[in-house]
Design a protein around this motif. Structure first.
Motif, PDB file in Angstrom:
ATOM      1  N   THR A 139       0.820  -1.213   0.000  1.00  0.00           N
ATOM      2  CA  THR A 139       0.000   0.000   0.000  1.00  0.00           C
ATOM      3  C   THR A 139       0.855   1.264   0.000  1.00  0.00           C
ATOM      4  N   THR A 140       2.147   1.126   0.312  1.00  0.00           N
ATOM      5  CA  THR A 140       3.092   2.241   0.247  1.00  0.00           C
ATOM      6  C   THR A 140       4.221   1.874  -0.695  1.00  0.00           C
ATOM      7  N   SER A 142       7.801   3.301  -3.001  1.00  0.00           N
ATOM      8  CA  SER A 142       8.907   4.231  -2.854  1.00  0.00           C
ATOM      9  C   SER A 142       9.962   3.950  -3.910  1.00  0.00           C
ATOM     10  N   ALA A 157       1.735   6.494  -8.613  1.00  0.00           N
ATOM     11  CA  ALA A 157       1.178   6.141  -7.297  1.00  0.00           C
ATOM     12  C   ALA A 157      -0.059   6.983  -7.009  1.00  0.00           C
ATOM     13  N   LEU A 162      -2.001   4.893  -4.203  1.00  0.00           N
ATOM     14  CA  LEU A 162      -1.033   4.289  -3.291  1.00  0.00           C
ATOM     15  C   LEU A 162      -0.290   5.381  -2.526  1.00  0.00           C
ATOM     16  N   ASP A 163       0.002   5.138  -1.253  1.00  0.00           N
ATOM     17  CA  ASP A 163       0.847   6.060  -0.504  1.00  0.00           C
ATOM     18  C   ASP A 163       2.250   6.034  -1.107  1.00  0.00           C
ATOM     19  N   CYS A 164       2.925   7.177  -1.070  1.00  0.00           N
ATOM     20  CA  CYS A 164       4.207   7.269  -1.778  1.00  0.00           C
ATOM     21  C   CYS A 164       5.198   8.109  -0.995  1.00  0.00           C
ATOM     22  N   CYS A 165       6.419   7.593  -0.876  1.00  0.00           N
ATOM     23  CA  CYS A 165       7.540   8.324  -0.282  1.00  0.00           C
ATOM     24  C   CYS A 165       8.747   8.079  -1.175  1.00  0.00           C
ATOM     25  N   PRO A 185       3.699  13.499  -2.919  1.00  0.00           N
ATOM     26  CA  PRO A 185       4.298  12.394  -2.170  1.00  0.00           C
ATOM     27  C   PRO A 185       5.022  12.961  -0.955  1.00  0.00           C
ATOM     28  N   THR A 186       5.520  12.102  -0.094  1.00  0.00           N
ATOM     29  CA  THR A 186       6.526  12.523   0.872  1.00  0.00           C
ATOM     30  C   THR A 186       7.856  12.462   0.145  1.00  0.00           C
ATOM     31  N   HIS A 208      10.746  -0.882   6.996  1.00  0.00           N
ATOM     32  CA  HIS A 208       9.340  -0.499   6.920  1.00  0.00           C
ATOM     33  C   HIS A 208       8.483  -1.428   6.058  1.00  0.00           C
ATOM     34  N   TRP A 210       8.102  -1.424   2.824  1.00  0.00           N
ATOM     35  CA  TRP A 210       7.479  -0.763   1.677  1.00  0.00           C
ATOM     36  C   TRP A 210       7.923  -1.430   0.375  1.00  0.00           C
TER      37      TRP A 210
END
Length: 434
Positions: A139-140, A142, A157, A162-165, A185-186, A208, A210
């Motif tokens: 779900t994340t 990167s 993303a 989707l969460d994105c960093c 994003p982050t 994490h 990811w």
């Protein structure tokens, strides 16, 4: 070690059997892993080519979507839940003016400077990686990036929810930083070069859990680059070129174009032939070119120092494989300095109307260098790969492209300025002739 399942994953699309180590051949389940536990070699996706040969035809491909997903049987996605944002099927431009300038008769430009949605070839690999990431339950997502990959990961993303960093070196060009931030994003700007960013990201991925597109998802991500080989073959009328020139960063793009050509031959979509592979690097970060020049089978890491930041990877993961391909196909790997890179950007723009970033300037400059050294036959069908858009790296050419002529809103002011510009043009041509 996680052994591969004995039964291939077979859908109406891809037919995948395992992740396979490129070094020792050990096989693993189709999970988020990228390094062999036995020899630490890289993993790549293994397909059932016998099944593909029976199911894939030119007609079926041409009936597919106008994107990379027309090649779904060759891509590592096992459900119908793909992320299709119109990526791929970019123009293969028959060059006339650049070809004439260089003395070539059959030059083509594969123009991913207009690839969607973020104007670089990275949209291909990210579309595949995030489609697979979603299948695997992430779900994340990167990445570690020199700019273009961060743009693509953030954009796609966002489209996929989707969460994105994303992680980048802190000294990137402003256009690439803005080109990521716009998608919210982050964004982590790391004080260090790409190799330092990549090492940090490996730690984050392990901590994490990811989905890092170019780390734990790398075997799936890298398969997206094959579509640059597939499209060229299809756009040339289901024929392979004689020679390709492409930029080298990690070396993955280079090796996957080669794999794409080989897969089309394997399943009978094109006739096999020897295609020469030549690679382009910036002198300020040229570990692959140095290994090729010194006939080494290993890469000595370097510290990047070049304006070509998008290909400035000092410790390239697939460098040795790029050297191997260049050697066995009769190709070359060359490097050019920053001044030549700027001239390459300008040369492509003024002859073909294509504004490329520094990676493309590097590739065009190396193309020119190879022609001048007699290493490209004028009658070869040569394809040069342009992988990103110049709007992202405008700083590279500022101060090298002149200034606008500021005039009054009067005809005589225009006439004086026009005569001045023509005089300057004549002087420039005289300097060239001298």
């Amino acid at each position: 070690m996680t052994q591969a399942t004995s039964t291939p994953i077979q859908t109406t699309n891809a037919i995948l059997s395992a992740l396979k180590c490129k070094e020792c051949g050990a096989e693993y389940e189709l999970k988020a892993t990228h390094v062999c536990e036995l020899c630490f070699g890289p993993l790549e996706v293994k397909y059932d080519y016998n099944a593909l040969r029976l199911s894939v035809t030119r007609e079926k491909i041409q009936a597919g979507p106008n994107s990379i997903w027309r090649y779904r049987p060759f891509l590592p996605v096992t459900t119908d839940n793909v992320i299709d944002v119109g990526t791929g099927m970019t123009p293969l431009v028959r060059s006339h003016r650049l070809a004439r300038r260089l003395g070539l008769n059959k030059l083509y430009i594969k123009n991913d400077a207009v690839n969607m949605p973020t104007l670089s070839f990275k949209d291909r690999v990210v579309s595949v990686a995030l489609s697979r990431a979603r299948e695997l339950g992430f779900t994340t997502v990167s990445c570690a990036s020199t700019g273009n990959l961060a743009n693509s990961t953030a954009a796609i993303a966002a489209h996929a929810g989707l969460d994105c960093c994303v992680f980048i070196p802190s000294d990137l060009e402003a256009g690439k930083i803005l080109g990521s931030l716009i998608y919210s994003p982050t964004l982590m700007a790391v004080k260090g070069n790409y190799d330092q960013v990549n090492r940090l990201c490996s730690e984050v991925a392990n901590t994490h859990g990811w989905g890092f597109v170019n780390i734990n998802l790398r075997p799936y991500y890298s398969e997206g680059s094959k579509t640059l080989g597939f499209e060229v073959a299809e756009q040339l009328g289901w024929e392979l070129p004689d020679h390709i020139v492409a930029p080298l960063a990690s070396g993955s793009l280079f090796t996957k174009i080669y794999k794409g050509f080989q897969e089309f031959v394997e399943v009978g979509l094109v006739e096999g032939k020897k295609v020469r592979f030549s690679g382009a690097q910036a002198e300020g970060c040229s570990p692959i070119a140095q290994a090729f020049r010194e006939d080494r089978d290993f890469i000595k890491p370097v510290k990047p120092n070049t304006i070509a930041k998008s290909i400035a990877i000092g410790n390239p993961a697939d460098g040795v494989y790029a050297v191997e391909i260049a050697k066995k196909t009769g190709g070359n790997i060359e490097s050019v300095n920053d001044a030549e890179i700027i001239e390459g950007i300008k040369l492509l723009a003024e002859t073909e109307g294509i504004f490329t970033e520094t990676a493309g300037g590097t590739t065009v400059a190396v193309l020119k260098k190879l022609v001048e050294a007699g290493k490209i036959d004028p009658d070869e069908t040569t394809v040069v790969y342009i992988t990103g858009n110049g709007l992202k790296t405008q700083e590279a050419v500022q101060g090298y492209v002149g200034e606008p002529l500021t005039i009054d809103a009067k005809l005589d002011s225009f006439e004086r300025a026009l005569e001045r510009s023509r005089t300057l043009d004549r002087l420039e041509w005289q300097q060239v002739l001298v």
